[in-house]
Write a protein that holds these residues in place. Structure first.
Motif, PDB file in Angstrom:
ATOM      1  N   ALA A  63       0.837  -1.195   0.000  1.00 31.82           N
ATOM      2  CA  ALA A  63       0.000   0.000   0.000  1.00 31.82           C
ATOM      3  C   ALA A  63       0.873   1.245   0.000  1.00 31.82           C
ATOM      4  CB  ALA A  63      -0.904   0.008   1.228  1.00 31.82           C
ATOM      5  N   VAL A  64       0.533   2.190  -0.857  1.00 33.19           N
ATOM      6  CA  VAL A  64       1.224   3.469  -0.902  1.00 33.19           C
ATOM      7  C   VAL A  64       0.190   4.544  -0.566  1.00 33.19           C
ATOM      8  CG1 VAL A  64       2.520   5.109  -2.308  1.00 33.19           C
ATOM      9  CG2 VAL A  64       2.841   2.642  -2.652  1.00 33.19           C
ATOM     10  N   LEU A  65       0.463   5.280   0.509  1.00 25.45           N
ATOM     11  CA  LEU A  65      -0.405   6.376   0.925  1.00 25.45           C
ATOM     12  C   LEU A  65       0.250   7.685   0.532  1.00 25.45           C
ATOM     13  CD1 LEU A  65      -1.207   5.206   4.576  1.00 25.45           C
ATOM     14  CD2 LEU A  65      -2.565   4.809   2.517  1.00 25.45           C
ATOM     15  N   SER A  66      -0.505   8.546  -0.126  1.00 28.42           N
ATOM     16  CA  SER A  66       0.002   9.870  -0.476  1.00 28.42           C
ATOM     17  C   SER A  66      -1.102  10.883  -0.251  1.00 28.42           C
ATOM     18  CB  SER A  66       0.493   9.894  -1.925  1.00 28.42           C
ATOM     19  OG  SER A  66      -0.547   9.524  -2.813  1.00 28.42           O
ATOM     20  N   GLY A  67      -0.729  12.138  -0.246  1.00 28.42           N
ATOM     21  CA  GLY A  67      -1.681  13.194   0.035  1.00 28.42           C
ATOM     22  C   GLY A  67      -1.246  13.961   1.265  1.00 28.42           C
ATOM     23  N   GLU A  68      -2.229  14.598   1.912  1.00 31.70           N
ATOM     24  CA  GLU A  68      -1.897  15.488   3.018  1.00 31.70           C
ATOM     25  C   GLU A  68      -2.827  15.250   4.209  1.00 31.70           C
ATOM     26  OE1 GLU A  68      -0.533  19.916   2.642  1.00 31.70           O
ATOM     27  OE2 GLU A  68      -2.724  19.847   2.633  1.00 31.70           O
ATOM     28  N   VAL A  69      -2.251  15.296   5.399  1.00 37.46           N
ATOM     29  CA  VAL A  69      -3.009  15.202   6.647  1.00 37.46           C
ATOM     30  C   VAL A  69      -2.650  16.401   7.509  1.00 37.46           C
ATOM     31  CG1 VAL A  69      -3.288  12.679   6.638  1.00 37.46           C
ATOM     32  CG2 VAL A  69      -1.235  13.693   7.651  1.00 37.46           C
ATOM     33  N   ASN A  70      -3.414  16.601   8.584  1.00 38.10           N
ATOM     34  CA  ASN A  70      -3.240  17.794   9.406  1.00 38.10           C
ATOM     35  C   ASN A  70      -2.126  17.696  10.437  1.00 38.10           C
ATOM     36  OD1 ASN A  70      -5.354  18.979   8.033  1.00 38.10           O
ATOM     37  ND2 ASN A  70      -6.855  18.219   9.478  1.00 38.10           N
ATOM     38  N   ASN A  71      -1.751  16.463  10.824  1.00 39.53           N
ATOM     39  CA  ASN A  71      -0.715  16.330  11.850  1.00 39.53           C
ATOM     40  C   ASN A  71      -0.087  14.939  11.788  1.00 39.53           C
ATOM     41  OD1 ASN A  71      -2.482  14.564  13.420  1.00 39.53           O
ATOM     42  ND2 ASN A  71      -3.578  16.431  13.991  1.00 39.53           N
ATOM     43  N   GLN A  72       0.978  14.770  12.548  1.00 37.83           N
ATOM     44  CA  GLN A  72       1.723  13.508  12.561  1.00 37.83           C
ATOM     45  C   GLN A  72       0.865  12.353  13.068  1.00 37.83           C
ATOM     46  OE1 GLN A  72       4.735  13.114  11.218  1.00 37.83           O
ATOM     47  NE2 GLN A  72       4.746  10.931  11.702  1.00 37.83           N
ATOM     48  N   THR A  73      -0.008  12.624  14.019  1.00 30.22           N
ATOM     49  CA  THR A  73      -0.882  11.579  14.560  1.00 30.22           C
ATOM     50  C   THR A  73      -1.785  11.017  13.473  1.00 30.22           C
ATOM     51  OG1 THR A  73      -0.835  12.653  16.714  1.00 30.22           O
ATOM     52  CG2 THR A  73      -2.613  11.074  16.326  1.00 30.22           C
ATOM     53  N   GLN A  74      -2.341  11.891  12.628  1.00 27.21           N
ATOM     54  CA  GLN A  74      -3.195  11.426  11.539  1.00 27.21           C
ATOM     55  C   GLN A  74      -2.387  10.610  10.525  1.00 27.21           C
ATOM     56  OE1 GLN A  74      -5.222  14.870   9.932  1.00 27.21           O
ATOM     57  NE2 GLN A  74      -6.773  14.809  11.554  1.00 27.21           N
ATOM     58  N   LYS A  75      -1.161  11.010  10.269  1.00 28.06           N
ATOM     59  CA  LYS A  75      -0.298  10.255   9.348  1.00 28.06           C
ATOM     60  C   LYS A  75      -0.074   8.845   9.890  1.00 28.06           C
ATOM     61  CE  LYS A  75       4.224  10.205   7.123  1.00 28.06           C
ATOM     62  NZ  LYS A  75       5.407  10.970   6.752  1.00 28.06           N
ATOM     63  N   GLU A  76       0.253   8.748  11.167  1.00 31.63           N
ATOM     64  CA  GLU A  76       0.498   7.444  11.776  1.00 31.63           C
ATOM     65  C   GLU A  76      -0.772   6.604  11.820  1.00 31.63           C
ATOM     66  OE1 GLU A  76       2.303   8.339  15.552  1.00 31.63           O
ATOM     67  OE2 GLU A  76       4.055   9.249  14.588  1.00 31.63           O
ATOM     68  N   LEU A  77      -1.913   7.242  12.087  1.00 33.63           N
ATOM     69  CA  LEU A  77      -3.185   6.535  12.120  1.00 33.63           C
ATOM     70  C   LEU A  77      -3.512   5.934  10.757  1.00 33.63           C
ATOM     71  CD1 LEU A  77      -5.851   5.717  13.485  1.00 33.63           C
ATOM     72  CD2 LEU A  77      -6.730   8.000  12.909  1.00 33.63           C
ATOM     73  N   ALA A  78      -3.339   6.705   9.700  1.00 28.23           N
ATOM     74  CA  ALA A  78      -3.610   6.196   8.350  1.00 28.23           C
ATOM     75  C   ALA A  78      -2.701   5.009   8.030  1.00 28.23           C
ATOM     76  CB  ALA A  78      -3.423   7.309   7.320  1.00 28.23           C
ATOM     77  N   GLY A  79      -1.439   5.103   8.431  1.00 30.95           N
ATOM     78  CA  GLY A  79      -0.506   3.992   8.210  1.00 30.95           C
ATOM     79  C   GLY A  79      -0.910   2.743   8.975  1.00 30.95           C
ATOM     80  N   GLU A  80      -1.345   2.920  10.213  1.00 29.75           N
ATOM     81  CA  GLU A  80      -1.792   1.778  11.036  1.00 29.75           C
ATOM     82  C   GLU A  80      -3.036   1.123  10.444  1.00 29.75           C
ATOM     83  OE1 GLU A  80      -0.633   0.173  13.820  1.00 29.75           O
ATOM     84  OE2 GLU A  80       1.198   1.318  13.464  1.00 29.75           O
ATOM     85  N   ILE A  81      -3.952   1.936   9.972  1.00 27.10           N
ATOM     86  CA  ILE A  81      -5.165   1.386   9.350  1.00 27.10           C
ATOM     87  C   ILE A  81      -4.778   0.535   8.151  1.00 27.10           C
ATOM     88  CG2 ILE A  81      -7.232   1.998   8.020  1.00 27.10           C
ATOM     89  CD1 ILE A  81      -7.533   4.410   9.963  1.00 27.10           C
ATOM     90  N   ALA A  82      -3.890   1.051   7.318  1.00 25.00           N
ATOM     91  CA  ALA A  82      -3.452   0.299   6.133  1.00 25.00           C
ATOM     92  C   ALA A  82      -2.752  -0.998   6.539  1.00 25.00           C
ATOM     93  CB  ALA A  82      -2.531   1.163   5.273  1.00 25.00           C
ATOM     94  N   GLN A  83      -1.886  -0.914   7.531  1.00 23.34           N
ATOM     95  CA  GLN A  83      -1.134  -2.097   7.966  1.00 23.34           C
ATOM     96  C   GLN A  83      -2.051  -3.186   8.523  1.00 23.34           C
ATOM     97  OE1 GLN A  83       2.380  -2.345   7.519  1.00 23.34           O
ATOM     98  NE2 GLN A  83       1.748  -4.459   7.792  1.00 23.34           N
ATOM     99  N   ASN A  84      -3.190  -2.795   9.079  1.00 23.08           N
ATOM    100  CA  ASN A  84      -4.108  -3.763   9.681  1.00 23.08           C
ATOM    101  C   ASN A  84      -5.079  -4.391   8.694  1.00 23.08           C
ATOM    102  OD1 ASN A  84      -3.161  -3.734  12.361  1.00 23.08           O
ATOM    103  ND2 ASN A  84      -4.149  -1.768  12.681  1.00 23.08           N
ATOM    104  N   ILE A  85      -4.993  -4.035   7.431  1.00 26.12           N
ATOM    105  CA  ILE A  85      -5.839  -4.660   6.409  1.00 26.12           C
ATOM    106  C   ILE A  85      -5.202  -5.998   6.032  1.00 26.12           C
ATOM    107  CG2 ILE A  85      -6.771  -4.480   4.063  1.00 26.12           C
ATOM    108  CD1 ILE A  85      -7.995  -2.330   5.709  1.00 26.12           C
TER     109      ILE A  85
END
Length: 185
Positions: A63-85
């Motif tokens: 999975a490759v995530l790109s785009g923009e989030v508001n803070n580091q926590t949101q970036k890490e959250l999106a990565g964790e969601i992807a990793q848990n699929i």
């Protein structure tokens, strides 16, 4: 008595029985598309992320995530969601953090998710106040904007005022409570 075998019925039954098995064994681009759909749905259902600002791509289970989030926590959250699929073997988190993001007065806070939460808080809090025997809920006006609840109106005593404010503070997704209640005797 002999039964006539309907070849179409056998073929249909065989297809119906094997379809769920094949769905779990998708390969190549079909599997990547399936995983991408699961990831997009997971990001959409997460209320802390604006999935319209996150692009996803899956290639060979990566999975490759790109785009923009508001803070580091949101970036890490999106990565964790992807990793848990299930089926995603690796996540390349290329999301960038918007350095100009400020929590207050940001247009993104007026997103569908924020508006939905504000409406839900207002309606839910009005119902809770109305259900409480110790409060005259019709005398209390509740409004919510960007997670900030404003309580206006008249209450009979300090105890009612404190109770209404505490109920609002304890509500999920509330970040602040403006107490504009007036005690009248």
């Amino acid at each position: 008595m002999k039964f006539k075998v309907n070849h179409l019925a056998i073929l249909t039954a065989a297809t119906l029985v094997t379809t769920p098995v094949l769905a779990n064994d998708w390969q190549g681009e079909a599997n990547d598309a399936w995983l991408d759909g699961k990831l997009e749905t997971s990001l959409l259902l997460n209320t802390e992320l604006n999935n319209f600002k996150i692009d996803t791509d899956i290639e060979s289970g990566v999975a490759v995530l790109s785009g923009e989030v508001n803070n580091q926590t949101q970036k890490e959250l999106a990565g964790e969601i992807a990793q848990n699929i299930e089926g995603i073997s690796e996540v390349k988190n290329n999301l960038t953090v918007d350095e100009n993001y400020r929590n207050e007065d940001n247009d993104d806070d007026n997103s569908f998710s924020r508006t939905w939460h504000d409406m839900t808080v207002t309606a839910g809090l009005k119902m809770e106040l109305a259900a409480h025997d110790e409060l005259e809920a019709t005398a209390i006006d509740v409004s919510t904007d960007n997670g900030v609840v404003t309580l206006k109106g008249n209450v009979k005593n300090e105890a009612e005022k404190d109770l209404a404010v505490e109920m609002a503070k304890g509500y999920d997704k509330v970040v602040e409570v403006n107490d504009e209640l007036v005690v009248t005797n």
